[in-house]
Design a protein around this motif. Sequence first.
Motif, PDB file in Angstrom:
ATOM      1  N   GLN A   1       0.686  -1.234  -0.023  1.00 16.32           N
ATOM      2  CA  GLN A   1       0.080  -0.149  -0.080  1.00 16.32           C
ATOM      3  C   GLN A   1       0.976   1.118   0.113  1.00 16.32           C
ATOM      4  O   GLN A   1       0.627   2.230  -0.785  1.00 16.32           O
ATOM      5  N   ARG A   2       1.806   1.256   0.917  1.00 16.74           N
ATOM      6  CA  ARG A   2       2.766   2.477   0.898  1.00 16.74           C
ATOM      7  C   ARG A   2       3.390   2.708  -0.537  1.00 16.74           C
ATOM      8  O   ARG A   2       3.765   3.950  -0.927  1.00 16.74           O
ATOM      9  N   ALA A   3       3.973   1.461  -1.174  1.00 17.37           N
ATOM     10  CA  ALA A   3       4.374   1.635  -2.609  1.00 17.37           C
ATOM     11  C   ALA A   3       3.572   2.206  -3.363  1.00 17.37           C
ATOM     12  O   ALA A   3       3.849   3.040  -4.437  1.00 17.37           O
ATOM     13  N   GLN A   4       2.295   1.876  -3.356  1.00 16.40           N
ATOM     14  CA  GLN A   4       1.368   2.321  -4.328  1.00 16.40           C
ATOM     15  C   GLN A   4       1.191   3.761  -4.176  1.00 16.40           C
ATOM     16  O   GLN A   4       0.770   4.528  -5.159  1.00 16.40           O
ATOM     17  N   PHE A   5       0.993   4.258  -2.865  1.00 12.11           N
ATOM     18  CA  PHE A   5       0.742   5.534  -2.585  1.00 12.11           C
ATOM     19  C   PHE A   5       1.994   6.550  -3.252  1.00 12.11           C
ATOM     20  O   PHE A   5       1.845   7.367  -3.569  1.00 12.11           O
ATOM     21  N   ALA A   6       3.375   5.916  -2.733  1.00 11.71           N
ATOM     22  CA  ALA A   6       4.411   6.615  -3.378  1.00 11.71           C
ATOM     23  C   ALA A   6       4.064   6.981  -4.949  1.00 11.71           C
ATOM     24  O   ALA A   6       4.590   7.616  -5.406  1.00 11.71           O
ATOM     25  N   MET A   7       4.153   5.744  -5.601  1.00  7.41           N
ATOM     26  CA  MET A   7       3.822   5.825  -6.959  1.00  7.41           C
ATOM     27  C   MET A   7       2.671   6.711  -7.403  1.00  7.41           C
ATOM     28  O   MET A   7       3.212   7.720  -8.275  1.00  7.41           O
ATOM     29  N   TYR A   8       1.638   6.736  -6.791  1.00  2.95           N
ATOM     30  CA  TYR A   8       0.523   7.679  -7.213  1.00  2.95           C
ATOM     31  C   TYR A   8       1.169   9.079  -6.969  1.00  2.95           C
ATOM     32  O   TYR A   8       0.884  10.008  -7.696  1.00  2.95           O
ATOM     33  N   GLY A   9       1.641   9.370  -5.805  1.00  9.04           N
ATOM     34  CA  GLY A   9       2.063  10.731  -5.374  1.00  9.04           C
ATOM     35  C   GLY A   9       3.084  11.386  -6.521  1.00  9.04           C
ATOM     36  O   GLY A   9       3.198  12.205  -6.681  1.00  9.04           O
ATOM     37  N   PHE A  10       3.993  10.312  -6.754  1.00  9.59           N
ATOM     38  CA  PHE A  10       5.127  10.765  -7.670  1.00  9.59           C
ATOM     39  C   PHE A  10       4.458  10.999  -9.273  1.00  9.59           C
ATOM     40  O   PHE A  10       4.879  11.975  -9.656  1.00  9.59           O
ATOM     41  N   LEU A  11       3.484  10.278  -9.653  1.00 13.66           N
ATOM     42  CA  LEU A  11       2.828  10.443 -10.822  1.00 13.66           C
ATOM     43  C   LEU A  11       2.143  11.895 -10.797  1.00 13.66           C
ATOM     44  O   LEU A  11       2.047  12.544 -11.779  1.00 13.66           O
ATOM     45  N   GLY A  12       1.452  12.098  -9.885  1.00 17.00           N
ATOM     46  CA  GLY A  12       0.949  13.312  -9.452  1.00 17.00           C
ATOM     47  C   GLY A  12       1.556  14.453  -9.585  1.00 17.00           C
ATOM     48  O   GLY A  12       1.529  15.511 -10.143  1.00 17.00           O
ATOM     49  N   ALA A  13       2.873  14.247  -8.846  1.00 16.23           N
ATOM     50  CA  ALA A  13       3.772  15.409  -8.690  1.00 16.23           C
ATOM     51  C   ALA A  13       4.261  15.879 -10.076  1.00 16.23           C
ATOM     52  O   ALA A  13       4.530  16.764 -10.639  1.00 16.23           O
ATOM     53  N   LEU A  14       4.783  14.531 -10.855  1.00 13.83           N
ATOM     54  CA  LEU A  14       5.113  14.829 -12.291  1.00 13.83           C
ATOM     55  C   LEU A  14       4.217  15.370 -13.274  1.00 13.83           C
ATOM     56  O   LEU A  14       4.577  16.399 -14.024  1.00 13.83           O
TER      57      LEU A  14
END
Length: 545
Positions: free
Chosen positions: A147-160
């Motif tokens: 779950q943490r990895a998914q949240f980090a990936m979504y956050g990175f995509l959103g920031a990008l």
Amino acid sequence: MAHMATLRSISMRQVASAARPRNAAIAPASLRFIRIRSSSNPAPAVPEAAPVKESKPVTETPLPESSSFSGQNTAQPEPEILSKDQAADKSKPAFDGMPSAADMLDALEGAKAEGVKDEGAKESSSEEEPRGPKKDYVSSLDRKREQRAQFAMYGFLGALIGAGIYMGRPFDDAVEAQRHKDVPNDYNPLSFWERLRARWTAQTEYYTKPAFEKLLPEPLPAPYQRPYTLLLDLDDLLIHSEWNRETGWRIAKRPGLDYFLGYLSQYYELVIFTSQPAGIAMPVVDKLDPYKSYISAALFRDAALYKDGKYIKDLTYLNRSLDKVITIDHNPDAWSNQPENAIKLKPWTGDSNDRELVGLIPFLEYVAIMGFDTREVLKQFEGKHVPTEYMERENAARQKMIANWEAERAAKGGKGKAGFMGGLLGGSKSSRKDQPPKFFMDEARERGLQGYLEFKQYLEKNGDAMIAEQKAAEQKQMQDMTMSLQKLLFEGAPKPGQPQQQQCGTWAVDALVARLCVCNWWSDNILESWVFSPLFKGHNQVTIT
């Protein structure tokens, strides 16, 4: 003997529990031959037990403990384990007394072997059976990590995505709009992409472009600034580095380097331009010019243009006119942007008999004296060995001048001066009427050599004092730059706009005066006699081709 009885009881329990199979009503064959008899009378052999119809749990009857083996009859019979051989041989006399430890161990091992066979058969049968879909077990810790990895990936995509939208916004700054004036500033999706790419390129150019837009300061006024700029590489051009286990790193200077730098510093602004970092190259540059009198500036890796994995020495950042710039290098990547300004040499590998660098002095001196466009001159020597080709052309021009002088002298009956053609080809007045005039480059070299020797004598006389004063000035500068915390707290920082007193060392003034004297002497004696003399009025039209 109490401990013997206890051992017998425990051993019998272990044998019985190990010999009893799972979900079975009949004991293994190794434990079917048990008979109960007294210690005095032999008991008949125990017949095999009949198969039990119902599967009931077998309860263990605890054996009474006896305190001694005196040979008397006891109230309870004593069990004895017989081997298969004893049970088969009915005529063999039975064993009296307690079963031996060897018999019990044999029975226990046999029971274990049968149990292993039964379990192996069950496992083989279970493996042969088809299995259904198996659900993998995931622990709570692994689920949290996913779950943490998914949240980090979504956050990175959103920031990008957010950064892309921000970088693609219209230009709201006049300076930025002027810098990217070729990029449209509307809301078209294509324009959005162009702005994003322009801003991203500007961010990466910080690491790929030279550190400054102008690598050299503004030129000095006319009497003090050399008209031409000569860029010199460091590694395998001026020096050669080697390493071995015995001596470590060793650096050798190219033959004639000191004369090359000292002589051409009269005509050129000498700049060391290397792709090495400043921390590595700066000590070497200080060794090459300890008096800071020959080399005008030094440029390092941060001044080069990084493109496609190579360092390019882009001359457009020098803040000098390219028609007055010459670069000498052995690396094709260095001059790839301006090959028309380059003299290509082979790398110097440490040969002590090399004369390539000294051989370039006459050609470079000729270019500086004549004031030609360096690109046009170098184009005439493209693909040729410059020192050899130039000397051949100069010798041809000298012979032509002498031939013209002899022709004019013969026409006048052996009496006459250099004449107009001799002056046009660079000749000068001769002290002896029967001798041909000097070629103008010969006279220039005599004056240049005289100026070099005079300045060299000045450095030899005042060099130690110059170095000592230079070190003192550097130490004073470091002390002035160092401000303690106490001074900062109680006295405060210097006020902005406060004039700073800067003193120039007397050695710098003396060196500058000596160099200016040489330049003034050069202009008074050579340029005046060549350019402004009516006899040599047309000398600027002479070219060695």
